[in-house]
Enzyme design. Structure first.
Site, PDB file in Angstrom:
ATOM      1  N   GLU A 161      -8.906  11.694  -7.200  1.00 19.26           N
ATOM      2  CA  GLU A 161      -8.219  11.630  -5.902  1.00 19.26           C
ATOM      3  C   GLU A 161      -6.882  10.887  -5.994  1.00 19.26           C
ATOM      4  O   GLU A 161      -6.803   9.785  -6.510  1.00 19.26           O
ATOM      5  CB  GLU A 161      -9.110  10.934  -4.875  1.00 19.26           C
ATOM      6  CG  GLU A 161      -8.458  10.796  -3.510  1.00 19.26           C
ATOM      7  CD  GLU A 161      -9.185   9.833  -2.587  1.00 19.26           C
ATOM      8  OE1 GLU A 161      -8.544   9.313  -1.657  1.00 19.26           O
ATOM      9  OE2 GLU A 161     -10.390   9.590  -2.810  1.00 19.26           O
ATOM     10  N   ARG A 187      -2.181   4.969  -8.680  1.00 20.74           N
ATOM     11  CA  ARG A 187      -2.808   6.218  -9.132  1.00 20.74           C
ATOM     12  C   ARG A 187      -1.765   7.288  -9.429  1.00 20.74           C
ATOM     13  O   ARG A 187      -1.944   8.106 -10.336  1.00 20.74           O
ATOM     14  CB  ARG A 187      -3.806   6.716  -8.080  1.00 20.74           C
ATOM     15  CG  ARG A 187      -5.038   5.850  -7.974  1.00 20.74           C
ATOM     16  CD  ARG A 187      -6.145   6.501  -7.179  1.00 20.74           C
ATOM     17  NE  ARG A 187      -7.329   5.653  -7.191  1.00 20.74           N
ATOM     18  CZ  ARG A 187      -8.543   6.066  -6.828  1.00 20.74           C
ATOM     19  NH1 ARG A 187      -8.721   7.316  -6.424  1.00 20.74           N
ATOM     20  NH2 ARG A 187      -9.574   5.244  -6.872  1.00 20.74           N
ATOM     21  N   ARG A 215      -8.136   1.813 -10.372  1.00 21.20           N
ATOM     22  CA  ARG A 215      -8.919   1.242  -9.256  1.00 21.20           C
ATOM     23  C   ARG A 215      -8.676  -0.261  -9.239  1.00 21.20           C
ATOM     24  O   ARG A 215      -9.181  -0.995 -10.092  1.00 21.20           O
ATOM     25  CB  ARG A 215     -10.409   1.549  -9.427  1.00 21.20           C
ATOM     26  CG  ARG A 215     -11.248   1.211  -8.195  1.00 21.20           C
ATOM     27  CD  ARG A 215     -12.726   1.420  -8.483  1.00 21.20           C
ATOM     28  NE  ARG A 215     -13.042   2.802  -8.757  1.00 21.20           N
ATOM     29  CZ  ARG A 215     -13.314   3.727  -7.831  1.00 21.20           C
ATOM     30  NH1 ARG A 215     -13.321   3.394  -6.555  1.00 21.20           N
ATOM     31  NH2 ARG A 215     -13.603   4.966  -8.179  1.00 21.20           N
ATOM     32  N   SER A 265      -5.277  11.779   0.401  1.00 22.34           N
ATOM     33  CA  SER A 265      -6.351  12.169   1.297  1.00 22.34           C
ATOM     34  C   SER A 265      -5.783  12.266   2.703  1.00 22.34           C
ATOM     35  O   SER A 265      -4.922  11.476   3.081  1.00 22.34           O
ATOM     36  CB  SER A 265      -7.465  11.110   1.254  1.00 22.34           C
ATOM     37  OG  SER A 265      -8.530  11.468   2.094  1.00 22.34           O
ATOM     38  N   ARG A 285      -8.239  -4.068  -1.273  1.00 20.35           N
ATOM     39  CA  ARG A 285      -9.609  -3.559  -1.209  1.00 20.35           C
ATOM     40  C   ARG A 285     -10.489  -4.307  -2.202  1.00 20.35           C
ATOM     41  O   ARG A 285     -10.113  -4.496  -3.357  1.00 20.35           O
ATOM     42  CB  ARG A 285      -9.630  -2.048  -1.511  1.00 20.35           C
ATOM     43  CG  ARG A 285      -8.810  -1.251  -0.517  1.00 20.35           C
ATOM     44  CD  ARG A 285      -8.872   0.238  -0.740  1.00 20.35           C
ATOM     45  NE  ARG A 285      -7.999   0.936   0.200  1.00 20.35           N
ATOM     46  CZ  ARG A 285      -7.851   2.248   0.263  1.00 20.35           C
ATOM     47  NH1 ARG A 285      -8.515   3.027  -0.586  1.00 20.35           N
ATOM     48  NH2 ARG A 285      -7.036   2.788   1.151  1.00 20.35           N
TER      49      ARG A 285
END
Length: 425
Positions: A348, A388, A276, A351, A261
């Site tokens: 988060e 994460r 991140r 999800s 990403r």
């Protein structure tokens, strides 16, 4: 994409969905207009073709004095058919392009608003009081360096910012997490999958990642291939252009893949450590069900995510994500956010999204029930996004001396280790 018939029958519902998402409502009227042109030009083409065929039958039988006039008419008719065909194709192309820009219809129970307008549904686990325990918690990067587990400096040297190495026990911790996650998914009936990290444009577009999320995607122009941001892309496209018999449903896959990403628009956010990053590994759940079962399946996926986070002994909450933060494919999305002690907030970790028929229509995936063939529903759910999850484990299970307690579920995959110990410098 949504059903055009629904758009025609209830355009106000589609307008309301677009408005709730914060997206362009005028797109609905543009699409209705294009669809009307598509249908009327299709009717015009069919009428001219029928007339052309009828005339073609008359010409061989016509008398000499009539034939010249009929041939002249046939020539003009052929030109008209060609024009009508071009108009039909143009209207069809415009309709599809506009339809691909339209987000999925949001579920009526989704809270309306932006990123901060979510609704907290439930909270699990206890947040540790480090002050009462007599020490200040270290952040995951400091702990990772003490353990010899994380090296971001050399990651930046080799690849640039937001890249990292997992070293020693860090690498073993990733493998433990992946194996434990796949074991849980397999026990729940998922088929484990190792998926491609490079996909064709139709696969990426079909899952909805070339719309809002396009700026976050890596594209290899020379090969016209995309690096996936999640194995959801490959798992959704796995049955592209197929018809699946209803008795095979539900189909449940647990995909493991690297994910890439750009993190566009996140400059200055979470720059420290591995929260991140541009590349990470993830275990993703993906399911195919009948549209009638999608909401129940969504709850099942959420329960599997909660089971996973509970097994890691992490404090977390479940939120109902607001309309403006759904992403174009999701009709509804639940996030599980783990408590990160040094940030003093929930972040988060997993999800799960109910994409209803949106992706299956774009990818032409259908279910056969007797003589009926129709689009099915697709859903996805993160089981373990590795970096994460490592952040949450290190920070929540740290001890005063810099060691980290290993959750019981991971111990069999770490040679029975109960504690990760700092390494000597």
């Amino acid at each position: 994409m949504i059903d055009l018939r629904l758009l025609r029958e209830d355009p106000d519902r589609v307008r309301a969905s677009q408005r709730a998402r914060g997206e362009d409502v005028a797109l609905v009227d543009s699409l209705l207009s294009a669809d009307e042109r598509r249908r009327s030009s299709g009717v015009r083409f069919d009428e001219l073709r029928a007339e052309q065929r009828s005339l073609g039958k008359l010409i061989p039988k016509a008398a000499a004095d009539e034939k010249a006039e009929l041939l002249k008419t046939a020539s003009q008719l052929a030109a008209d058919v060609k024009v009508a065909d071009a108009e039909r194709d143009a209207a069809d192309t415009e309709t599809r392009e506009l339809l691909l820009q339209l987000g999925n219809l949001v579920h009526p129970d989704v809270p309306v608003g932006g990123e901060e307008d979510f609704v907290t549904l439930e909270t699990h686990g206890d947040i540790r009081d480090f002050g009462a325990e007599g020490f200040e918690p270290k952040d995951h990067l400091e702990l990772g360096q003490l353990l010899g587990a994380i090296d971001v400096e050399r990651g930046a040297k080799v690849s640039g910012s937001r890249f990292y190495f997992l070293t020693g026990i860090g690498a073993l911790l990733e493998l433990a997490l992946v194996n434990a996650a796949i074991a849980q998914a397999t026990a729940a009936g998922f088929t484990p999958m190792l998926t491609p990290a490079l996909v064709r444009p139709q696969s990426m577009a079909g899952t909805g990642f070339l719309g809002q999320a396009a700026q976050d995607v890596y594209h290899l122009e020379k090969d016209d291939l995309y690096l996936v941001g999640t194995s959801e892309v490959a798992l959704a496209a796995y049955h592209m252009d197929e018809i699946i018999d209803a008795d095979r449903l539900p189909l449940r896959y647990a995909g493991f893949s690297p994910c890439f990403r750009r993190e566009a628009g996140s400059h200055g956010k979470d720059t420290k450590g591995i929260f991140r990053v541009h590349q990470f590994d993830k275990v993703e759940m993906f399911t195919y069900v009948t549209p009638e079962d999608s909401q129940a399946e969504h709850q099942r996926l959420l329960e599997w995510e909660k089971q996973w986070l509970t097994s890691l002994e992490l404090p977390f909450r479940v939120i109902d994500v607001a309309t403006g933060d759904l992403g174009s494919s999701a009709a509804r999305k639940f996030d599980c956010e783990a408590w990160i002690p040094t940030q003093g907030k929930y972040r988060e970790l997993t999800s799960t999204s109910d994409c209803t028929e949106y992706q299956s229509r774009r990818l032409s995936i259908r279910v056969r029930e007797g003589k009926q063939v129709r689009p099915l529903a697709t859903l996805n759910g993160t089981l373990c996004a590795v970096p994460r999850t490592i952040v949450a484990i290190l920070e929540n299970h740290q001890q005063a001396d810099g060691s980290v307690r290993v959750p019981e579920v991971l111990r069999p995959y770490l040679g029975g280790r109960e504690v990760l110990e700092p390494v000597a410098k």
